[in-house]
Scaffold this motif. Structure first.
Motif, mmCIF file in Angstrom:
data_model
loop_
_atom_site.group_PDB
_atom_site.id
_atom_site.type_symbol
_atom_site.label_atom_id
_atom_site.label_comp_id
_atom_site.label_asym_id
_atom_site.label_seq_id
_atom_site.Cartn_x
_atom_site.Cartn_y
_atom_site.Cartn_z
ATOM 1 N N GLY A 16 7.487 -0.334 -8.504
ATOM 2 C CA GLY A 16 7.078 -0.134 -7.113
ATOM 3 C C GLY A 16 6.801 -1.460 -6.436
ATOM 4 O O GLY A 16 6.027 -2.282 -6.944
ATOM 5 N N ALA A 17 7.430 -1.672 -5.303
ATOM 6 C CA ALA A 17 7.283 -2.946 -4.604
ATOM 7 C C ALA A 17 5.855 -3.150 -4.105
ATOM 8 O O ALA A 17 5.338 -4.269 -4.101
ATOM 9 C CB ALA A 17 8.274 -3.013 -3.434
ATOM 10 N N ASN A 18 5.221 -2.060 -3.664
ATOM 11 C CA ASN A 18 3.846 -2.127 -3.157
ATOM 12 C C ASN A 18 3.253 -0.726 -3.223
ATOM 13 O O ASN A 18 3.880 0.221 -3.711
ATOM 14 C CB ASN A 18 3.821 -2.671 -1.723
ATOM 15 C CG ASN A 18 4.860 -1.969 -0.838
ATOM 16 O OD1 ASN A 18 4.940 -0.733 -0.815
ATOM 17 N ND2 ASN A 18 5.656 -2.761 -0.123
ATOM 18 N N GLU A 19 2.038 -0.588 -2.747
ATOM 19 C CA GLU A 19 1.347 0.704 -2.819
ATOM 20 C C GLU A 19 2.065 1.769 -1.999
ATOM 21 O O GLU A 19 2.119 2.943 -2.395
ATOM 22 C CB GLU A 19 -0.103 0.546 -2.338
ATOM 23 C CG GLU A 19 -0.997 1.737 -2.680
ATOM 24 C CD GLU A 19 -1.146 1.957 -4.173
ATOM 25 O OE1 GLU A 19 -1.265 3.127 -4.589
ATOM 26 O OE2 GLU A 19 -1.136 0.958 -4.929
ATOM 27 N N ALA A 20 2.616 1.383 -0.868
ATOM 28 C CA ALA A 20 3.341 2.346 -0.030
ATOM 29 C C ALA A 20 4.586 2.864 -0.750
ATOM 30 O O ALA A 20 4.918 4.056 -0.662
ATOM 31 C CB ALA A 20 3.723 1.705 1.297
ATOM 32 N N ASP A 21 5.263 1.963 -1.465
ATOM 33 C CA ASP A 21 6.455 2.367 -2.217
ATOM 34 C C ASP A 21 6.076 3.321 -3.348
ATOM 35 O O ASP A 21 6.771 4.311 -3.595
ATOM 36 C CB ASP A 21 7.149 1.126 -2.775
ATOM 37 C CG ASP A 21 8.441 1.468 -3.507
ATOM 38 O OD1 ASP A 21 9.183 2.351 -3.029
ATOM 39 O OD2 ASP A 21 8.710 0.865 -4.567
ATOM 40 N N ARG A 22 4.965 3.027 -4.034
ATOM 41 C CA ARG A 22 4.509 3.925 -5.101
ATOM 42 C C ARG A 22 4.140 5.295 -4.551
ATOM 43 O O ARG A 22 4.452 6.327 -5.147
ATOM 44 C CB ARG A 22 3.318 3.310 -5.834
ATOM 45 C CG ARG A 22 3.698 2.177 -6.781
ATOM 46 C CD ARG A 22 2.485 1.592 -7.468
ATOM 47 N NE ARG A 22 2.880 0.504 -8.365
ATOM 48 C CZ ARG A 22 2.031 -0.334 -8.923
ATOM 49 N NH1 ARG A 22 0.732 -0.215 -8.694
ATOM 50 N NH2 ARG A 22 2.474 -1.290 -9.734
ATOM 51 N N GLU A 23 3.476 5.302 -3.408
ATOM 52 C CA GLU A 23 3.099 6.586 -2.810
ATOM 53 C C GLU A 23 4.339 7.400 -2.447
ATOM 54 O O GLU A 23 4.366 8.619 -2.613
ATOM 55 C CB GLU A 23 2.235 6.351 -1.564
ATOM 56 C CG GLU A 23 1.693 7.636 -0.961
ATOM 57 C CD GLU A 23 0.690 7.381 0.145
ATOM 58 O OE1 GLU A 23 0.532 8.271 1.006
ATOM 59 O OE2 GLU A 23 0.060 6.304 0.142
ATOM 60 N N LYS A 24 5.371 6.712 -2.002
ATOM 61 C CA LYS A 24 6.630 7.390 -1.664
ATOM 62 C C LYS A 24 7.262 7.998 -2.914
ATOM 63 O O LYS A 24 7.743 9.137 -2.899
ATOM 64 C CB LYS A 24 7.583 6.395 -1.006
ATOM 65 C CG LYS A 24 8.894 7.000 -0.546
ATOM 66 C CD LYS A 24 9.777 5.942 0.108
ATOM 67 C CE LYS A 24 11.123 6.527 0.533
ATOM 68 N NZ LYS A 24 11.992 5.495 1.175
ATOM 69 N N ARG A 25 7.247 7.232 -4.021
ATOM 70 C CA ARG A 25 7.824 7.733 -5.278
ATOM 71 C C ARG A 25 7.027 8.912 -5.816
ATOM 72 O O ARG A 25 7.600 9.880 -6.326
ATOM 73 C CB ARG A 25 7.867 6.607 -6.322
ATOM 74 C CG ARG A 25 8.817 5.471 -5.990
ATOM 75 C CD ARG A 25 8.965 4.563 -7.194
ATOM 76 N NE ARG A 25 9.756 3.379 -6.900
ATOM 77 C CZ ARG A 25 10.331 2.628 -7.833
ATOM 78 N NH1 ARG A 25 10.202 2.941 -9.111
ATOM 79 N NH2 ARG A 25 11.033 1.560 -7.510
#
Length: 368
Positions: free
Chosen positions: A164-173
């Motif tokens: 995950g590139a950042n927290e927003a990317d992790r939340e999307k996944r």
């Protein structure tokens, strides 16, 4: 030609028996509980292979040993998923050669076939491989941390693997994995805790946690045995849809022959640490050849109460896996046992191209 994703050969998982002080002084021989004792099978791409057997036969231990959640004592576990890069294969095999875990010839064979021996991977390489090989646990009440939110539970594999590139990317996944598991809309569930959802929803959370890494191979350890009958069909349908949508391959573990019949492509019947019969599900269920398989099928409830079938009730108790009897390990309970059965262990005898049975009552092509 459909490739084999997972190949298991002569897999063993032996646990040493603890000895008391006096016994350790007087006895030189170390005894073992042979939970898995020479299991061999392969699983094809996008196939559902089912291991069936009574409690304590070693089917769950087999699944965990493939993922090295339990360390195998012996045997070979080869993985050949599409997610293995050439660089990963080369580095993993070279490290195994450097540690003298395999020969140069074995490394060349692995590189040529695009496979890796899971047993010989170092910790860092095994960690990378687990992104492609995941497990769905049996009990959704014990496998979820009650102190973590659903978001934290599903996101934990991403954090551990630094994805995950950042927290927003992790939340999307995480949202995508929860949505794929059938909990919609995902934002209604992400910030809840396990005690705030039902048993079926808990199991979907467990499935989402396995899906978040985008794996190719899943070990499903009795994923519906703890659920109400009304919920089971929904979870099984979800798993079938995920196979079609994501190209997943399953090792499905169950004690329920009814579930195995409607869900799996091929089936292996386990007894006391060994597979005694293996073949296409339809062929094994409708034409069982091993006495143990026949006994299991005979007691499966029939949907039509007017259908009368003779039940085969096995006598005696299952032998202690620390004291496995000689010869065929089923012979103490087998109603058809012969003298030879107690002396020589039968080899797999092929009754058709993909259907084999380990039983002296059958005659056929014996293959190692």
């Amino acid at each position: 030609m459909v490739r084999d994703i997972v190949t298991v050969k002569d897999l063993q998982v032996w646990f040493p028996v603890r000895r008391g002080f006096v016994e350790s002084l007087t006895s030189k021989e170390q005894r073992f509980v042979k939970a898995v004792d020479g299991v061999s099978f392969s699983i094809k791409d996008k196939e559902i292979f089912c291991l069936v057997g009574e409690s304590g036969c070693g089917k769950t231990t087999t699944g965990k040993a493939i993922l090295r959640l339990v360390e195998p004592t012996g045997g070979v576990v080869r993985y050949a998923g599409a997610g293995l890069t050439a660089t990963y294969l080369k580095e993993a095999n070279e490290r195994a050669v450097a540690k003298k875990q395999m020969t140069k010839q074995e490394m060349d064979e692995n590189l040529a076939s695009g496979t890796i021996d899971v047993r010989k991977l170092t910790k860092d390489k095994m960690k990378m491989l687990r992104q492609k090989m995941q497990i769905i646990f049996q009990d959704p009440y014990e496998s979820l941390n009650p102190k973590q939110s659903i978001y934290d539970i599903v996101a934990e594999p991403l954090v551990v693997n630094n994805l995950g590139a950042n927290e927003a990317d992790r939340e999307k996944r995480v949202a995508k994995a929860i949505d794929d598991a059938g909990l919609r809309p995902p934002k209604d569930f992400m910030w809840r805790y396990p005690h705030e959802v039902s048993g079926g929803q808990r199991q979907r959370i467990g499935i989402a946690g396995a899906l978040v890494l985008e794996p190719e191979f899943l070990v499903a350890d009795e994923p519906v045995s703890m659920l109400d009958v009304s919920i089971r069909s929904e979870i099984l349908k979800l798993m079938l849809d995920l196979r079609d949508k994501k190209g997943l391959t399953y090792l499905f573990i169950t004690h329920d022959l009814g579930v195995a019949y409607v869900f799996s492509d091929r089936i292996g019947i386990m007894y006391l640490g060994k597979i005694v019969e293996l073949g296409p599900t339809e062929e094994v269920i409708k034409g069982p050849r091993h006495p143990y398989t026949k006994a299991l099928i005979s007691v499966v409830p029939k949907p039509d109460p007017r259908l009368k079938t003779e039940k085969i009730i096995l006598k005696g108790e299952r032998p202690d896996p620390a004291h496995i009897p000689p010869g065929c390990r089923f012979h103490p309970r087998c109603p058809f046992a012969m003298e030879k059965c107690s002396e020589v262990e039968p080899e797999p005898m092929y009754v058709s191209q993909e259907h084999w049975v380990s039983c002296w009552l059958e005659s056929g092509d014996v293959r190692k």
